[in-house]
Write a protein that holds these residues in place. Structure first.
Motif, short mmCIF file in Angstrom:
data_model
loop_
_atom_site.label_atom_id
_atom_site.label_comp_id
_atom_site.label_asym_id
_atom_site.label_seq_id
_atom_site.Cartn_x
_atom_site.Cartn_y
_atom_site.Cartn_z
N SER A 44 1.03 -1.12 0.11
CA SER A 44 -0.07 0.00 0.09
C SER A 44 0.96 1.32 0.04
O SER A 44 0.67 2.28 -0.67
N ASP A 87 -5.65 -0.87 -4.52
CA ASP A 87 -5.05 -1.33 -3.41
C ASP A 87 -6.18 -2.21 -2.73
O ASP A 87 -7.09 -1.86 -2.12
N GLU A 88 -5.92 -3.70 -2.88
CA GLU A 88 -6.70 -4.62 -2.47
C GLU A 88 -8.39 -4.34 -2.88
O GLU A 88 -8.91 -4.40 -2.06
MG LIG Z 1 -2.22 -2.63 2.25
#
Ligand SMILES: [Mg+2]
Ligand SMILES: Nc1ncnc2c1ncn2[C@@H]1O[C@H](COP(=O)(O)OP(=O)(O)O)[C@@H](O)[C@H]1O
Lengths: 247, 221
Positions: free
Chosen positions: A46, A166-167
């Motif tokens: 991240s 991000d995910e």
């Molecule tokens: Mg992360």
């Protein structure tokens, strides 16, 4: 990878106080490429994404996106960020606005479009994620999968040159993951350059050009999906892949 | 009893005077509430700046004006400043005192509201290119206000009540007018009347507030 890079990050270090989170990361993403980033929780994935649009300022290194030096204090960062779409794990839709309001805000306030213009673009973006009929709904009235698709629409409405994920499906119930991956796949087919942090291996195999494995703030290994998943060279990569495939 | 505290003849005589006072109280509130809110918003936004050159003076400012009794502040502005050659007049003094005092209170409430908005909201907004100020204005503040609406209203109630301090510096608001009427009639009826008028003015606000508070308790629970 001979075509010109859209993202070129070099020697990125990031410290949070005494914690050294990124330890010299180089990442080059070519036009139309889909780079998939995997790695254990806390490995800095991240933080790396956030350094690319300067949500986090790297401690050292350089980041150039679409020819713009992101770390130059003279760069108009708000303008530069419009070229970099970002989708977050927790959607982060504005709860006090409708889906259309979410998608049109930056179009009006940053890109300087009129309300009519912005709404036309916004509705088209919502249509691309299959939510044309949800334009007037607020986030609270949408499922998680729908919210994440609105978040994608909010980003693509600005016509970014690269999209960071991000995910994007980690917070979703399993049955809602498919609809978001479907949208990402169609975005990919339209030629969007994408950097995706995710554990969706099936999606990586089908759509990624390159898989990057990160651990402890460094890129340990990278290569084609088949290489990384089937024949990783590094022990750490093998251990990680084994671990997530058991789930 | 009635003759003393609610004398009909005196009510009739005092009513126009009180009405003028009520009107001034409303006008005064319409000036000091937005003024306090504006000051509070600026303070709350500045609270987001981490720089020590902003942080420490800001903290000192807010603490000072929250600790300083507004009546003392008002009298200081009205009776003290003329010695320094600064004559602000009753209205100017009230406006400034309220800006300083209630601004600090509104500021603390709004700051708590801003802190209750998840960081992801600003990050999403900044990632689309919105500036820091635009992000606060369009994304953070609307949610912050919604989250602390009962506290904001409760403070507003206090502010409206506090406008009665204006009587000290000869602002012809409700209490001042009632005192005038009282001294003209040698009878407490105008004061009782003023109390009733205050109550009727503020009661709907109090009702609304407790409904809001019940609602936010219910959504929290
Ligand atoms: Mg992360
Ligand atoms: N704002 C921050 N302040 C302090 N530490 C942070 C911050 N953001 C991330 N970290 C730390 O940096 C490390 C990497 O975090 P992150 O980039 O979120 O990893 P990942 O996304 O791979 O799980 C973690 O140890 C995390 O605790």
């Amino acid at each position: 990878m001979s075509s010109k890079p859209i993202v070129e990050a070099r020697g990125i270090h990031k410290h949070f106080g005494a914690v050294h989170v990124l330890k010299g990361v180089d990442l080059r993403v070519a036009e139309r490429e889909l780079v998939f980033i995997i790695g254990p929780s806390g490995s800095g994935k991240s933080t790396l994404l956030r350094c690319l649009n300067r949500l986090e300022a790297p401690s050292s290194g350089s980041v150039v996106v679409d020819g713009i030096d992101m770390l130059d204090p003279k760069t108009d960062i708000n303008h530069a960020r419009q070229r970099i779409g970002m989708v977050f794990q927790s959607f982060n839709l504005y709860p006090h606005m409708t889906a259309l309001g979410n998608v049109t805000l930056a179009l009006r306030k940053v890109a300087g479009k009129s309300r009519t213009e912005a709404e036309a673009i916004g509705r088209a973006a919502l249509d691309r994620v299959g939510l044309a009929d949800r334009a007037e709904h607020t986030p609270g009235q949408l499922s998680g999968g729908q919210q994440q698709r609105v978040a994608i629409a909010r980003a693509i409405a600005l016509e970014p040159r690269v999209m960071l994920f991000d995910e994007p499906t980690s917070a979703l119930d399993p049955e809602l993951v498919g609809s978001v991956l479907e949208v990402m796949r169609s975005l990919r087919e339209s030629g969007m350059t994408m950097v995706v942090v995710s554990h969706e291996m099936g999606f990586a195999r089908a759509a990624a050009d390159r898989v990057v494995f990160m651990d402890h703030g460094q890129i340990v290994e990278q290569g084609a999906p088949a290489e990384i998943f089937e024949a990783p060279k590094e022990e750490r990569t093998r251990a990680f892949i084994g671990q997530i495939q058991r789930h | 009893m009635i003759e003393t505290f609610l004398n009909p003849a005196i009510i009739a005589a005092a009513w126009p005077i009180l009405l003028a006072g009520l009107w001034n109280t409303i006008l005064l509130s319409l000036v000091v509430v937005p003024l306090g809110l504006a000051g509070g918003t600026v303070l709350a936004l500045l609270a987001g700046v981490r720089h020590p050159l902003v942080r420490w003076p800001l903290m000192a400012w807010v603490d000072f004006f929250r600790a300083f009794p507004p009546l003392v502040l008002l009298i200081f502005l009205y009776a003290g400043l003329p010695f320094a050659g600064i004559e602000l007049g009753g209205f100017g003094c009230v406006a400034i005192a309220f800006f300083l005092n209630t601004g600090a209170y509104y500021g603390e409430i709004l700051r708590a509201g801003i802190e209750s908005v998840p960081a992801g909201q600003s990050e999403a907004a900044r990632s689309t290119g919105l500036s820091r100020l635009q992000t606060e204005l369009y994304i953070v503040l609307p949610q912050a206000v919604r989250n602390v609406l009962p506290d904001l209203m409760s403070n507003t109630l206090e502010v409206v009540k506090l406008t009665s301090l204006g009587s000290v510096v000869a602002m012809p608001e409700l209490l001042f007018q009632a005192r005038q009427a009282q001294s003209l009639t040698y009878n407490p009826t105008p004061i009782v009347l003023a109390a009733i008028v205050y109550f009727l003015l503020l009661w709907p606000l109090v009702r609304l507030l407790s409904r809001l508070e019940n609602r936010s308790l219910a959504t929290r629970g």
